[in-house]
Write a protein that holds these residues in place. Structure first.
Motif, mmCIF file in Angstrom:
data_model
loop_
_atom_site.group_PDB
_atom_site.id
_atom_site.type_symbol
_atom_site.label_atom_id
_atom_site.label_comp_id
_atom_site.label_asym_id
_atom_site.label_seq_id
_atom_site.Cartn_x
_atom_site.Cartn_y
_atom_site.Cartn_z
ATOM 1 N N ALA A 25 0.868 -1.173 0.000
ATOM 2 C CA ALA A 25 0.000 0.000 0.000
ATOM 3 C C ALA A 25 0.906 1.225 0.000
ATOM 4 C CB ALA A 25 -0.896 -0.006 1.234
ATOM 5 N N PHE A 26 0.322 2.375 -0.359
ATOM 6 C CA PHE A 26 1.125 3.584 -0.526
ATOM 7 C C PHE A 26 0.585 4.670 0.397
ATOM 8 C CE2 PHE A 26 1.654 0.862 -4.072
ATOM 9 C CZ PHE A 26 2.999 0.953 -4.367
ATOM 10 N N ARG A 27 1.415 5.049 1.394
ATOM 11 C CA ARG A 27 1.004 6.035 2.387
ATOM 12 C C ARG A 27 1.537 7.405 1.989
ATOM 13 N NH1 ARG A 27 3.357 8.217 6.740
ATOM 14 N NH2 ARG A 27 2.006 8.903 8.439
ATOM 15 N N CYS A 28 0.629 8.368 1.880
ATOM 16 C CA CYS A 28 0.994 9.718 1.477
ATOM 17 C C CYS A 28 1.889 10.358 2.543
ATOM 18 C CB CYS A 28 -0.267 10.543 1.270
ATOM 19 S SG CYS A 28 0.067 12.262 0.902
ATOM 20 N N GLU A 29 3.030 10.860 2.123
ATOM 21 C CA GLU A 29 3.959 11.484 3.077
ATOM 22 C C GLU A 29 3.450 12.834 3.569
ATOM 23 O OE1 GLU A 29 8.006 11.677 1.746
ATOM 24 O OE2 GLU A 29 8.112 9.532 1.348
ATOM 25 N N GLU A 30 2.555 13.456 2.818
ATOM 26 C CA GLU A 30 2.042 14.776 3.203
ATOM 27 C C GLU A 30 0.871 14.673 4.183
ATOM 28 O OE1 GLU A 30 3.468 17.648 2.356
ATOM 29 O OE2 GLU A 30 4.974 16.569 1.175
ATOM 30 N N CYS A 31 -0.170 13.924 3.828
ATOM 31 C CA CYS A 31 -1.383 13.908 4.656
ATOM 32 C C CYS A 31 -1.567 12.616 5.446
ATOM 33 C CB CYS A 31 -2.621 14.193 3.798
ATOM 34 S SG CYS A 31 -3.109 12.800 2.761
ATOM 35 N N CYS A 42 -1.772 11.599 -4.590
ATOM 36 C CA CYS A 42 -2.741 11.400 -3.512
ATOM 37 C C CYS A 42 -4.041 12.151 -3.830
ATOM 38 C CB CYS A 42 -2.144 11.908 -2.201
ATOM 39 S SG CYS A 42 -3.320 11.844 -0.833
ATOM 40 N N PRO A 43 -5.172 11.443 -3.907
ATOM 41 C CA PRO A 43 -6.447 12.117 -4.213
ATOM 42 C C PRO A 43 -6.882 13.082 -3.107
ATOM 43 C CG PRO A 43 -6.630 9.737 -4.465
ATOM 44 C CD PRO A 43 -5.332 10.005 -3.771
ATOM 45 N N ASN A 44 -6.285 12.955 -1.942
ATOM 46 C CA ASN A 44 -6.663 13.813 -0.811
ATOM 47 C C ASN A 44 -5.918 15.159 -0.819
ATOM 48 O OD1 ASN A 44 -8.157 14.130 1.676
ATOM 49 N ND2 ASN A 44 -6.190 13.902 2.733
ATOM 50 N N CYS A 45 -4.640 15.154 -1.251
ATOM 51 C CA CYS A 45 -3.846 16.392 -1.134
ATOM 52 C C CYS A 45 -2.949 16.647 -2.347
ATOM 53 C CB CYS A 45 -3.013 16.368 0.144
ATOM 54 S SG CYS A 45 -1.595 15.254 0.057
ATOM 55 N N TRP A 46 -3.001 15.818 -3.363
ATOM 56 C CA TRP A 46 -2.259 15.964 -4.623
ATOM 57 C C TRP A 46 -0.767 15.700 -4.489
ATOM 58 C CZ3 TRP A 46 -5.690 16.048 -8.389
ATOM 59 C CH2 TRP A 46 -6.945 16.612 -8.130
ATOM 60 N N SER A 47 -0.306 15.288 -3.326
ATOM 61 C CA SER A 47 1.117 14.976 -3.183
ATOM 62 C C SER A 47 1.476 13.758 -4.044
ATOM 63 C CB SER A 47 1.439 14.666 -1.715
ATOM 64 O OG SER A 47 2.737 14.109 -1.617
ATOM 65 N N GLU A 48 2.712 13.723 -4.498
ATOM 66 C CA GLU A 48 3.178 12.565 -5.277
ATOM 67 C C GLU A 48 4.197 11.752 -4.494
ATOM 68 O OE1 GLU A 48 4.513 14.031 -9.082
ATOM 69 O OE2 GLU A 48 2.587 15.026 -9.459
ATOM 70 N N LYS A 49 4.322 12.056 -3.196
ATOM 71 C CA LYS A 49 5.302 11.339 -2.373
ATOM 72 C C LYS A 49 4.599 10.306 -1.495
ATOM 73 C CE LYS A 49 8.648 15.061 -2.029
ATOM 74 N NZ LYS A 49 9.163 16.102 -1.120
ATOM 75 N N PHE A 50 5.031 9.062 -1.641
ATOM 76 C CA PHE A 50 4.421 7.960 -0.887
ATOM 77 C C PHE A 50 5.481 7.118 -0.192
ATOM 78 C CE2 PHE A 50 1.434 8.802 -4.381
ATOM 79 C CZ PHE A 50 0.232 8.882 -3.707
ATOM 80 N N ASP A 51 5.124 6.644 1.004
ATOM 81 C CA ASP A 51 5.886 5.595 1.683
ATOM 82 C C ASP A 51 5.229 4.271 1.359
ATOM 83 O OD1 ASP A 51 7.690 7.100 3.142
ATOM 84 O OD2 ASP A 51 6.288 7.380 4.807
ATOM 85 N N LYS A 52 6.014 3.223 1.254
ATOM 86 C CA LYS A 52 5.418 1.906 1.020
ATOM 87 C C LYS A 52 5.087 1.244 2.349
ATOM 88 C CE LYS A 52 7.569 1.012 -3.422
ATOM 89 N NZ LYS A 52 8.461 0.154 -4.200
ATOM 90 N N ARG A 53 3.913 0.634 2.403
ATOM 91 C CA ARG A 53 3.483 -0.110 3.585
ATOM 92 C C ARG A 53 3.129 -1.528 3.157
ATOM 93 N NH1 ARG A 53 2.305 3.715 7.869
ATOM 94 N NH2 ARG A 53 1.667 1.866 8.988
ATOM 95 N N GLU A 54 3.653 -2.517 3.882
ATOM 96 C CA GLU A 54 3.355 -3.910 3.520
ATOM 97 C C GLU A 54 2.017 -4.342 4.112
ATOM 98 O OE1 GLU A 54 6.655 -6.363 4.655
ATOM 99 O OE2 GLU A 54 8.042 -5.248 3.380
ATOM 100 N N LEU A 55 1.190 -4.965 3.284
ATOM 101 C CA LEU A 55 -0.082 -5.534 3.738
ATOM 102 C C LEU A 55 0.063 -7.048 3.724
ATOM 103 C CD1 LEU A 55 -2.647 -3.444 1.610
ATOM 104 C CD2 LEU A 55 -1.799 -2.913 3.899
ATOM 105 N N ARG A 56 -0.066 -7.644 4.897
ATOM 106 C CA ARG A 56 0.105 -9.104 4.979
ATOM 107 C C ARG A 56 -1.146 -9.814 5.507
ATOM 108 N NH1 ARG A 56 5.357 -10.794 4.467
ATOM 109 N NH2 ARG A 56 6.866 -9.104 4.240
ATOM 110 N N LYS A 57 -1.666 -9.319 6.632
ATOM 111 C CA LYS A 57 -2.853 -9.954 7.216
ATOM 112 C C LYS A 57 -3.922 -8.908 7.483
ATOM 113 C CE LYS A 57 -0.712 -13.994 9.289
ATOM 114 N NZ LYS A 57 -0.377 -14.724 10.518
ATOM 115 N N GLY A 58 -5.167 -9.236 7.104
ATOM 116 C CA GLY A 58 -6.280 -8.331 7.342
ATOM 117 C C GLY A 58 -7.482 -9.115 7.825
ATOM 118 N N LYS A 59 -8.610 -8.408 7.944
ATOM 119 C CA LYS A 59 -9.835 -9.061 8.421
ATOM 120 C C LYS A 59 -10.891 -9.074 7.317
ATOM 121 C CE LYS A 59 -9.437 -8.146 13.385
ATOM 122 N NZ LYS A 59 -8.493 -9.228 13.505
ATOM 123 N N LEU A 60 -11.578 -10.191 7.217
ATOM 124 C CA LEU A 60 -12.601 -10.332 6.181
ATOM 125 C C LEU A 60 -13.786 -9.414 6.474
ATOM 126 C CD1 LEU A 60 -13.549 -11.847 3.621
ATOM 127 C CD2 LEU A 60 -14.608 -13.517 5.146
#
Ligand SMILES: [Zn+2]
Length: 139
Positions: A25-31, A42-60
């Motif tokens: 997943a891609f976390r916006c560095e600005e917002c 980023c559709p929320n703030c137009w920033s083009e800077k993202f941190d990567k976040r690993e998605l491994r386990k979630g809930k159905l």
């Protein structure tokens, strides 16, 4: 070995050496909002800077059984949405529950922990298996 195509290599990672696959997943560095899949900005703030976040386990969150899916997909199959509350994203994907999809209610429950898995999601126009992410009950 049959020819295979790996789909979405920019946000679906199958590590070498047997480690479990995961999504990025891609976390916006600005917002601070997190998005999946990757976006050009980023559709929320137009920033083009993202941190990567690993998605491994979630809930159905929910699921359904599809009897008339798109071309190239063999029915019936389970499709569901998995929530990653920490990141604030919801990911839709096929759910793998073994050979008999009709018995899905015995195998999965809303809210249960699910993990990312690599598997054949469909056949492409030339008959090659397309490999991408699915979810399966976490072990
Ligand atoms: Zn932002």
């Amino acid at each position: 070995m049959e020819e295979q195509v790996i789909y979405h290599p920019d946000f679906f990672v199958i590590p070498e050496g047997g480690e479990k696959p995961y999504l990025i997943a891609f976390r916006c560095e600005e917002c601070g909002k997190t998005w999946f899949p990757i976006l050009p900005y980023c559709p929320n703030c137009w920033s083009e800077k993202f941190d990567k976040r690993e998605l491994r386990k979630g809930k159905l969150y929910t699921y359904t059984i599809m009897y008339t899916p798109q071309k190239g997909i063999k029915p019936p199959l389970a499709f569901g949405y998995i929530d990653f509350p920490e990141e604030g994203v919801r990911v839709g994907a096929q759910i793998e529950v073994g050979a008999d999809v009709e018995k899905i209610k015995e195998q999965i429950k809303i809210g249960m922990e699910m993990e990312v898995k690599a598997g054949v999601i469909r056949e492409d126009a030339s008959g090659k298996d397309v490999i991408s992410y699915k979810f399966t009950p976490a072990v």
